[in-house]
Write an enzyme that holds these catalytic residues in place. Structure first.
Site, PDB file in Angstrom:
ATOM      1  N   GLU A   1       1.025  -0.572  -5.170  1.00  0.00           N
ATOM      2  CA  GLU A   1       0.027   0.473  -5.377  1.00  0.00           C
ATOM      3  C   GLU A   1       0.808   1.779  -5.466  1.00  0.00           C
ATOM      4  O   GLU A   1       1.154   2.386  -4.466  1.00  0.00           O
ATOM      5  CB  GLU A   1      -0.990   0.507  -4.236  1.00  0.00           C
ATOM      6  CG  GLU A   1      -2.176   1.412  -4.527  1.00  0.00           C
ATOM      7  CD  GLU A   1      -2.302   2.573  -3.562  1.00  0.00           C
ATOM      8  OE1 GLU A   1      -3.016   3.534  -3.903  1.00  0.00           O
ATOM      9  OE2 GLU A   1      -1.708   2.550  -2.476  1.00  0.00           O
TER      10      GLU A   1
ATOM     11  N   ASP B   1       0.823  -1.202   0.000  1.00  0.00           N
ATOM     12  CA  ASP B   1       0.000   0.000   0.000  1.00  0.00           C
ATOM     13  C   ASP B   1       0.861   1.258   0.000  1.00  0.00           C
ATOM     14  O   ASP B   1       1.942   1.304   0.593  1.00  0.00           O
ATOM     15  CB  ASP B   1      -0.895  -0.014   1.248  1.00  0.00           C
ATOM     16  CG  ASP B   1      -1.800   1.186   1.333  1.00  0.00           C
ATOM     17  OD1 ASP B   1      -2.638   1.357   0.426  1.00  0.00           O
ATOM     18  OD2 ASP B   1      -1.671   1.975   2.289  1.00  0.00           O
TER      19      ASP B   1
END
Length: 642
Positions: free
Chosen positions: A374, A321
Site C-alpha cells: 500500500e 500497510d
C-alpha cells in the site's frame, strides 16, 4: 497473607543455540519465533514452558502469571551471554497459562510489566496478558490449495480480492456480539464463492487493544486476536477458506506500533524497538511509535513475523500497510522535524533495506506467497526485484487510479466532459508496476461517506453508475480489490461498531448491483483477456479515448493468445448513445456477454439484443466497426463469435 511459592527456572533448558543468538543479533534470523516467546516443551522429563525474551537493558527479568500469583520475585529468568536475551524453563504449566514479563530496567528503580512480543495468544481485551499456546496441535486439511497456490496467485491469474473487517462483516443479530472464527469462515467462504472472489483480505488480525484502530495499532504481532477465538480456531478459519478455494491475505503493519504500556514501546525501559529521537521514532499522524529498522534484532523480529503468518497459519499473502510512511524520513513532517539520511536525503535507507530483505526472505522461504504494497507515492520499482533496485513486492495498490476515478464519478455527468483525462491518465503508467485497483475501507471512513453517496443523481442513477464503475474497473488492467458493503451499495459510511447493512439486499437496486458484480466475476474468471496480460501494453488497446463530449470510452483487452479478445464500451452520461460506432479488429458476429443496464440488475434493458454484426467498414484505425447502442450510465462487454 500466604506468600507465593518461589519457582526458579531451570537454567540449563534452552531452545537457543549459539548460532541462533548470532543470527538474531545479526538481524538475519528468519524464524526466531521458534526460539523466543513461550514454548510448551519437556525438560528432564518434566513438562512445562520455556520462556525467552529480548531485554538487553534490563538488570532483572522474571516471568509473572496466574501460576505464581503475579509475583516478580517468584520466577526469575537468567541472561544468555551478551545477546540481550533472558530465558528460563518453568515446570508444571502449559497451554492457557496467562503471563507477562516483569522487567527491572537498568536505568530505573521501577519495574514494568510487558506482554510477550513473541506471544502466540493473548487475553481478550481490555485484559492485556499473553497466553501460552502450543502451535503443534492443529491438523491442516488444505494441502490441495497449497499445491495449487503458486499457479492461482501468478501475475497472469485472475485475482479479485474481497476486503473484510471481521468484527463488522456480520455480528450476532440480537446482541451485536462477535461471531467466532469458524462461523465467520463458513459464511465468508459461501459468500466469496457465490460472488466469485478469488481472495479474502483481512484488516489486521494480530492482537490489538483498541477496536477503533481496526487492528492497525498492533501489540501482539504473533497472536491472532482473541476477539473471535483461539489461535487454532483462526487456523481453522484459514483452512475452511482454503478448502473452499479462497486465498487468505492479511494486512500487515510493520510501519508503526502503539504506545500502550504493555506493548513494545519502551520495552525494557529504553527505546528498544523504536527510535529514541521523536524525529525518527514517533509518527505525527497516528501518535504511534516507528520501528527502528536499523536495529538488527528488530529486523529479525519483523522478518520472522512475516514468515510466521505464512508458515504457521498458511496465509497466502501480506498486504503491507503504510509503505509510504516507511520510505520517507519527512513523511508528514515539516522542516526541522526530521533527520536526513547519511547522504542528506529524505529516503529512509534502513526501511528500504528492510523491505527489500523482507521480500527476498518471504519469496525464497515461501514460494508462491504474495506481498502487496500500500504505497501512495511515485516511488519507482516497487514491484521489481531488489537486484534491479526495486523493493521486491509482487503487487502495489494503484492509489492514483483510485483517486482519479473517484474524482471523475463524483462529478455531475454534464461536467464529466471536462474531466475526461481522469479516466485515460491511468493508462500512461498502468504498466510501470504490477497494480491492484483498490476501492478499500480507506475511501468510506472518517467522514468520506459511502461510495454510493459520492455519486450524483437519483437512486437509479447512483446504482447505474456503480454498476458501470465496476464494469470499467474489472476490465481495466490490474488485479481488483473491493471493500465489504461496496458490492451491494451500502448507503451509510462504514463503522466498525456494527454489521454492514445486509438488510438492504431486500431492495431491487442493491440486490441488482450485487448480482451484476457476481456476473462480472463470472465473465472475468472465464475470460483470459481480462487477466492474463495485466501488466504489459500487449493486453490493452484504446478504441475510443477522445470522445469527451459524449463521455464514452471504449477499449480492447487481449489475452496471451492475441485472438482472445474482449471489447469494452462505457457511457458515463445518463443519455443513451444510439448508433455509436467503434472500430474492432475482426468482422462477423459479436456477442454482448454483459450489459450493466440489464433488467436482471434493475437496469433499463437498453442494449443490443445480445448479438451484433460487425460491419466491413474501417473505423479509427481498425478494419471493421460495430454500431452500438450504449445504455445510459452503462457498460458493455462484447466478445467476437456467437
Amino acid at each position: 497473607m500466604t506468600q507465593a511459592p518461589t519457582r526458579q527456572p531451570e537454567t540449563k533448558s534452552s531452545l537457543l543455540t549459539d548460532f541462533d543468538l548470532y543470527l538474531f543479533n545479526e538481524g538475519t534470523h528468519v524464524r526466531v519465533y521458534e526460539k523466543l516467546g513461550a514454548h510448551v516443551t519437556t525438560s528432564d522429563g518434566k513438562s512445562g514452558v520455556l520462556f525467552a525474551v529480548w531485554t538487553p537493558n534490563a538488570d532483572e527479568v522474571s516471568v509473572v502469571g496466574d501460576f505464581n500469583h503475579w509475583d516478580p520475585a517468584a520466577t526469575r529468568l537468567h541472561a544468555r551471554q551478551s545477546s540481550g536475551i533472558w530465558e528460563g524453563f518453568v515446570p508444571g504449566i502449559g497451554q492457557g497459562t496467562l503471563y507477562k514479563y516483569s522487567i527491572k530496567p537498568r536505568f530505573s528503580a521501577s519495574r514494568i510489566e510487558k506482554a510477550d512480543p513473541y506471544g502466540f495468544a493473548a487475553e481478550l481485551r481490555p485484559q492485556t496478558a499473553s497466553m501460552v499456546w502450543d502451535l503443534d496441535n492443529y491438523e491442516w486439511r488444505d494441502q490441495s490449495w497449497l499445491d495449487s497456490r503458486e499457479r492461482k496467485q501468478a501475475l497472469d491469474a485472475p485475482i479479485s480480492i474481497y476486503e473484510v473487517h471481521l468484527g463488522s462483516w456480520k455480528r450476532v443479530p440480537d446482541t451485536n456480539g462477535f461471531l467466532n472464527y469458524r462461523d465467520l469462515a463458513h459464511q465468508l467462504a459461501e459468500y466469496c464463492q457465490m460472488m466469485g472472489y478469488t481472495h479474502l483480505e483481512l484488516l489486521p488480525i494480530s492482537e490489538h487493544p483498541l477496536d477503533a484502530s481496526w487492528g492497525y495499532q498492533t501489540v501482539g504481532y504473533f497472536a491472532p486476536t482473541s476477539r473471535f477465538g483461539t489461535p487454532d480456531e483462526f487456523r481453522a478459519f484459514v483452512d475452511i477458506l482454503h478448502q473452499a478455494g479462497i486465498g487468505v491475505l492479511l494486512d500487515w503493519v510493520p510501519a508503526h506500533f502503539p504506545r500502550d504500556a504493555h506493548g513494545l514501546a519502551n520495552f525494557d525501559g529504553t527505546a528498544l524497538y523504536e527510535h529514541a529521537d521523536p524525529r525518527q521514532g514517533e509518527h505525527p499522524d497516528w501518535g504511534t511509535k516507528i520501528f527502528n529498522y536499523g536495529r538488527n534484532e528488530v529486523r529479525s523480529f519483523l522478518i520472522s513475523n512475516a514468515v510466521f503468518w505464512v508458515e504457521q497459519y498458511h496465509i497466502d499473502g501480506l498486504r503491507v500497510d503504510a509503505v509510504a510512511s516507511m520510505l520517507y524520513l519527512d513523511y508528514s513532517r515539516s522542516a526541522g522535524q526530521w533527520i536526513p539520511n547519511q547522504y542528506g536525503g529524505r529516503e529512509n535507507l534502513e526501511a528500504i533495506s528492510f523491505l527489500q530483505r523482507m521480500n527476498e526472505v518471504v519469496h525464497s522461504e515461501c514460494p508462491g506467497v504474495l506481498t502487496i504494497a500500500e504505497e501512495s507515492t511515485a516511488w519507482p520499482l516497487v514491484t521489481r526485484p531488489p537486484y534491479m533496485g526495486g523493493l521486491g513486492f509482487n503487487l502495489k495498490w494503484n492509489m492514483g487510479w483510485m483517486h482519479d476515478t473517484l474524482a471523475y464519478i463524483e462529478k455531475e455527468p454534464i461536467h464529466r466532459r471536462w474531466q475526461h483525462n481522469d479516466l485515460t491518465f491511468s493508462l500512461l503508467y498502468a504498466f510501470h508496476e504490477n497494480f491492484v485497483l483498490p476501492f478499500s475501507h480507506d475511501e468510506v471512513v472518517h467522514g468520506k461517506g459511502s461510495l454510493l453517496a459520492k455519486v450524483p443523481g437519483d437512486a437509479w442513477q447512483k446504482f447505474a453508475t456503480l454498476r458501470l464503475l465496476y464494469a470499467y474497473m474489472w476490465a481495466h488492467p490490474g488485479k481488483k480489490l473491493l471493500f465489504m458493503g461496496l458490492d451491494f451499495g451500502q448507503g451509510d459510511e462504514w463503522t466498525e461498531t456494527r454489521s454492514i447493512d445486509w438488510h438492504l439486499l431486500q431492495y431491487p437496486l442493491q440486490s441488482g448491483l450485487q448480482r451484476c458484480l457476481a456476473d462480472l466475476h463470472r465473465v472475468y474468471r472465464a475470460t483470459p483477456a481480462l487477466y492474463e496480460v495485466d501488466f504489459e501494453w500487449t493486453g490493452f488497446q484504446w478504441l475510443e479515448s477522445h470522445d469527451n463530449e459524449n463521455s464514452v470510452f471504449a477499449f480492447l483487452r487481449r489475452g496471451r493468445d492475441p485472438n482472445d479478445m474482449l471489447v469494452v464500451a462505457t457511457n458515463f452520461t445518463p443519455v443513451p448513445r444510439y448508433e455509436y460506432r467503434i472500430g474492432v479488429p475482426t468482422g462477423g458476429p459479436w456477442r454482448e456477454v454483459l450489459n450493466t443496464d440489464s433488467s436482471l440488475y434493475a437496469g433499463g434493458n437498453i442494449g443490443n439484443a445480445g448479438l451484433i454484426w460487425a460491419r466491413d467498414e474501417a473505423w479509427a484505425g481498425q478494419p471493421h466497426s460495430l454500431v452500438l447502442t450504449i445504455p445510459p450510465l452503462g457498460g458493455l462487454y462484447l466478445r467476437p463469435g456467437t
